[in-house]
Design an enzyme around this catalytic site. Structure first.
Site, short mmCIF file in Angstrom:
data_model
loop_
_atom_site.label_atom_id
_atom_site.label_comp_id
_atom_site.label_asym_id
_atom_site.label_seq_id
_atom_site.Cartn_x
_atom_site.Cartn_y
_atom_site.Cartn_z
N TYR A 146 0.99 -1.23 0.02
CA TYR A 146 -0.04 0.03 -0.11
C TYR A 146 0.96 1.33 0.00
O TYR A 146 2.15 1.21 -0.35
CB TYR A 146 -1.01 -0.10 1.23
CG TYR A 146 -1.89 0.84 1.26
CD1 TYR A 146 -2.61 1.32 0.11
CD2 TYR A 146 -2.27 1.61 2.66
CE1 TYR A 146 -3.71 2.37 0.20
CE2 TYR A 146 -3.20 2.54 2.56
CZ TYR A 146 -3.99 2.89 1.48
OH TYR A 146 -5.16 3.83 1.74
N ARG A 199 -6.79 10.06 -10.23
CA ARG A 199 -5.94 10.62 -9.50
C ARG A 199 -5.27 9.65 -8.32
O ARG A 199 -5.82 9.63 -7.20
CB ARG A 199 -6.89 11.77 -8.76
CG ARG A 199 -6.26 12.54 -7.63
CD ARG A 199 -7.25 12.97 -6.64
NE ARG A 199 -7.64 12.11 -5.94
CZ ARG A 199 -6.87 11.87 -4.65
NH1 ARG A 199 -5.74 12.19 -4.39
NH2 ARG A 199 -7.54 10.57 -3.86
N LYS A 217 -5.41 -2.18 -2.13
CA LYS A 217 -6.16 -1.85 -1.18
C LYS A 217 -6.88 -3.33 -0.73
O LYS A 217 -7.23 -3.51 0.45
CB LYS A 217 -7.52 -1.25 -1.64
CG LYS A 217 -7.11 0.35 -1.51
CD LYS A 217 -7.33 1.03 -0.37
CE LYS A 217 -7.00 2.40 -0.49
NZ LYS A 217 -7.48 3.27 0.77
N GLU A 288 -12.33 4.52 -5.38
CA GLU A 288 -10.72 4.91 -4.99
C GLU A 288 -9.96 5.51 -6.19
O GLU A 288 -10.06 5.31 -7.18
CB GLU A 288 -9.88 3.44 -4.65
CG GLU A 288 -8.68 3.69 -4.49
CD GLU A 288 -8.38 4.20 -2.94
OE1 GLU A 288 -7.47 4.81 -2.22
OE2 GLU A 288 -9.45 3.83 -2.11
N ASP A 289 -9.60 6.78 -5.68
CA ASP A 289 -8.74 7.70 -6.42
C ASP A 289 -9.46 8.03 -7.59
O ASP A 289 -8.61 8.09 -8.62
CB ASP A 289 -7.15 6.98 -6.69
CG ASP A 289 -6.52 6.92 -5.72
OD1 ASP A 289 -7.02 7.61 -4.45
OD2 ASP A 289 -5.50 6.31 -5.40
N ASP A 311 -13.52 5.91 -0.34
CA ASP A 311 -12.52 5.70 0.69
C ASP A 311 -11.91 7.17 0.47
O ASP A 311 -11.34 7.79 1.87
CB ASP A 311 -11.41 4.98 0.48
CG ASP A 311 -10.50 4.67 1.66
OD1 ASP A 311 -11.05 4.87 2.77
OD2 ASP A 311 -9.17 4.84 1.43
N ASP A 312 -11.25 7.76 -0.53
CA ASP A 312 -10.72 9.11 -0.31
C ASP A 312 -11.65 10.20 0.24
O ASP A 312 -11.09 11.11 1.17
CB ASP A 312 -10.31 9.61 -1.82
CG ASP A 312 -9.68 8.62 -2.56
OD1 ASP A 312 -8.68 8.32 -1.93
OD2 ASP A 312 -10.17 8.03 -3.62
N ASN A 467 -0.37 11.73 0.68
CA ASN A 467 0.39 10.62 0.18
C ASN A 467 0.96 10.80 -1.15
O ASN A 467 0.18 11.45 -1.90
CB ASN A 467 -0.41 9.47 0.30
CG ASN A 467 -0.58 8.81 1.77
OD1 ASN A 467 0.16 8.95 2.54
ND2 ASN A 467 -1.77 8.68 1.92
#
Length: 626
Positions: A146, A199, A217, A288-289, A311-312, A467
């Site tokens: 991760y 992203r 993930k 995600e992203d 999640d973001d 991150n």
């Protein structure tokens, strides 16, 4: 009856009993079905010999017993010594320490990427052992599978790709997705992590290479939440890329065209969601992203109809809320004082706005959950983006960020104007918390940190949460050396603690999303909740905030060690289930229907969760012809 006949009859009876209790597996279709309790019943397989050794789901390597070797035609295909899984791990770990240097592709290839390669090879040949290594060494290898290493993997994925893992849906598959989902061999999928690669972390548009973030993930869903690895599915939705380098890279694995936009883009995501929930009605989908302009829109589009979350937006917010509540406790104040905190937020993307929305709701709830309380809570936040302080004087404001824009007169009274720099805002506001979600490495400059020394808080909190590590707004060394020893520090990526001298330690907490998203997913699965509500997410965050003891918090430790991740996940999942029951959203899971679920007390819910967490132990394999 002869002894031989008795033995034959006993063997026949035993086989029938085993067949009644095994989990049937059709290995031609690579399809398994599992019991609710993640126990370890014998497993029927329809392959033998080299075929079983080449199947990572069933391969045990040297751990096959002699009876299994005879039963599966493996005798002579393996070294004669039977090794335990512990011995196998010892051998692997010794090899890893030796090979991680030799596996480097020259001097510019970091050891972390070499470790990822070696672990990935193990994943390809023996899935059970891979997860056992990961779980037993989670503190060391979570940063490899991760963040931060997964960011580097995504950047290099076209060159690292060896074996397909997961599914790829693209803009060229429009009209075909409903049939495509049946190409996946498992009839049971509990968890999907999906990205469009637009992203990735703070690295920008990486296109189809973003599949690595979904894989990473889900590895943590398995390791932390005990989701069965044969019931997870990483997904990439390839709608093109706006990364010019990838558009002209002959080795790029994705579609080399600019990204779809508007209704065309939404049509692709709609078709995907309809397809996966048609085949797997109870699956949970984690987004995600996705770039900010789509993250909120897709969340609002689907969250009331599907079991999904982002999640973001929501996971990052929950972890940040837990950290903010921990910072209040670290100052020796009760958590109910949270609405008094002054918070400067650097970054107005999906993660930043997600944290702001969650923090505002938490404050409002503590103030009585009225419209007046909600409006009052807004005044505790100052948002600074690439254009400086956000006020209503700005010409163009993202609708999600507008609610946090300061009125011009109110900003003037504080000596601030539209576009004021981060350092200027910190100097004037004197905040309790400086929170970074900007993806701009080094944004918390010496000038900014010097300004924070005048904070009205006795123990200011510095949270560079971006991150990967290179995007962190500051390092712990910078924070402690400039602002002083008496701070609370938490970052998104891992850093080592700082030696302050005199035997004192400056703790570097990691506000990692993995503290929450595995428990949110597991709790939703086991509750059978129809949706993932704000209340369930709030319950998860508050559970994490309360996990640390008073002594730990006063010593500056506001997040637990990653080594406790399975226990943390169990507690978070239990809190999510309890809230789902309280909101009358729970419909139960398999044998545990909603009526029985409501009868469980706190301890029984925790036991229910633990019972349903998969562990990486080798099952007994029994061959059966088709």
């Amino acid at each position: 009856m002869s002894n031989f006949s008795r033995k034959l009859r006993l063997s026949s009876t035993l086989l029938k009993r085993l067949q009644q209790n095994v989990t049937a597996v059709n290995s031609k279709n690579v399809c398994r079905s599992f019991t609710t309790t993640e126990g370890h019943r014998p497993t029927l397989v329809h392959k033998r010999s080299l075929d079983i050794l080449h199947d990572p789901w069933f391969n045990k390597g040297t751990a096959f017993s002699m009876t299994e070797r005879d039963r599966l035609n493996l005798r002579g295909l393996l070294p004669p010594t039977v090794m335990s899984s512990e011995q196998q791990i010892q051998r692997f770990m010794a090899d890893l320490k030796r090979l991680q240097v030799n596996a480097r592709d020259g001097p510019f290839d970091p050891n972390a990427l070499a470790k990822w390669r070696i672990l990935n090879r193990l994943h390809d040949r023996n899935e059970t052992m891979y997860y056992k290594v990961l779980i037993d060494n989670i503190e060391e290898y979570a940063p490899v599978v991760y963040t931060p290493t997964v960011g580097l993997v995504c950047q290099k994925y076209s060159g690292l790709f060896r074996r397909p893992r997961g599914m790829y849906f693209s803009s060229e598959d429009r009209g075909e997705m409903m049939s495509m989902v049946y190409n996946w061999p498992s009839d049971q999928v509990d968890m999907i992590v999906v990205t469009d690669g637009s992203r990735i972390l703070g690295l920008g548009d990486l296109g189809v290479q973003g599949i690595a973030i979904a894989i990473g993930k889900l590895d943590l869903y398995v390791a932390a939440a005990g989701i069965n690895p044969q019931r997870v599915l990483p997904v990439m939705i390839d709608v093109g890329t706006n990364n010019e380098k990838l558009l002209h890279d002959p080795l790029y694995l994705g579609i080399q065209q600019h990204r779809l936009e508007g209704d065309e883009y939404l049509a692709v995501i709609d078709e995907f969601m309809n397809a996966v929930f048609t085949r797997w009605p109870h699956v949970i989908v984690q987004f995600e992203d996705f770039q900010s302009k789509w993250a909120f829109k897709l969340l609002q589009r689907y969250r009331n109809d599907y079991r999904m979350f982002n999640d973001d937006v929501q996971g990052t917010a929950g972890v940040a809320i837990a950290g903010l509540l921990g910072a209040v406790r670290a100052q020796g104040r009760p958590m109910i004082d949270f609405p008094k905190m002054k918070i400067v937020v650097a970054g107005a993307g999906s993660a930043g706005i997600g944290v702001l929305n969650a923090a505002r709701k938490t404050m409002a709830r503590m103030l009585g959950n009225t419209e007046v309380a909600f409006e009052s809570a807004r005044s505790q936040f100052w948002v600074v983006d690439a254009n400086g302080l956000l006020t209503e004087a700005r010409d163009s404001i993202d609708p999600e960020a507008r609610r946090f824009a300061w009125k011009v007169k109110e900003a003037d009274r504080q000596g601030l104007k539209e576009g004021a720099s981060l350092a200027e805002v910190v100097r004037q506001v004197k905040p309790d918390v400086l929170l970074g979600l900007s993806a701009v490495g080094g944004l918390f400059s010496k000038e900014v940190l010097e300004a924070l020394k005048d904070s009205t808080s006795t123990r200011p909190a510095i949270f560079p949460m971006s991150n990967p590590t290179t995007n962190a707004e500051c390092t712990p060394e910078e924070a402690y050396s400039i602002v002083g020893d008496n701070i609370i520090f938490a970052s998104g990526s891992p850093f080592k603690n700082v030696e302050l001298g005199g035997g004192r330690i400056g703790h570097c907490n990691q506000g990692n999303n993995m503290y929450l998203f595995p428990g949110i997913g597991l709790g939703t699965l086991l509750s059978g909740s129809r949706i993932i509500s704000d209340g369930m997410l709030q319950a998860a965050a508050e559970c994490l905030a309360a996990y640390m003891t008073e002594e730990e918090v006063l010593n500056g430790i506001i997040y637990p060690p990653i080594s406790k991740i399975r226990d943390i996940t169990k507690e978070v999942a239990a809190a999510v289930i309890k809230e789902a029951v309280a909101e009358d959203l729970a419909e139960g899971y398999r044998e545990m229907d909603s009526h029985e679920l409501r009868k469980l007390n706190q301890e029984e819910i925790a036991n229910y969760v633990e019972t349903n967490m998969w562990s990486p132990d080798y099952p007994t394999l029994i061959y059966k012809e088709d």
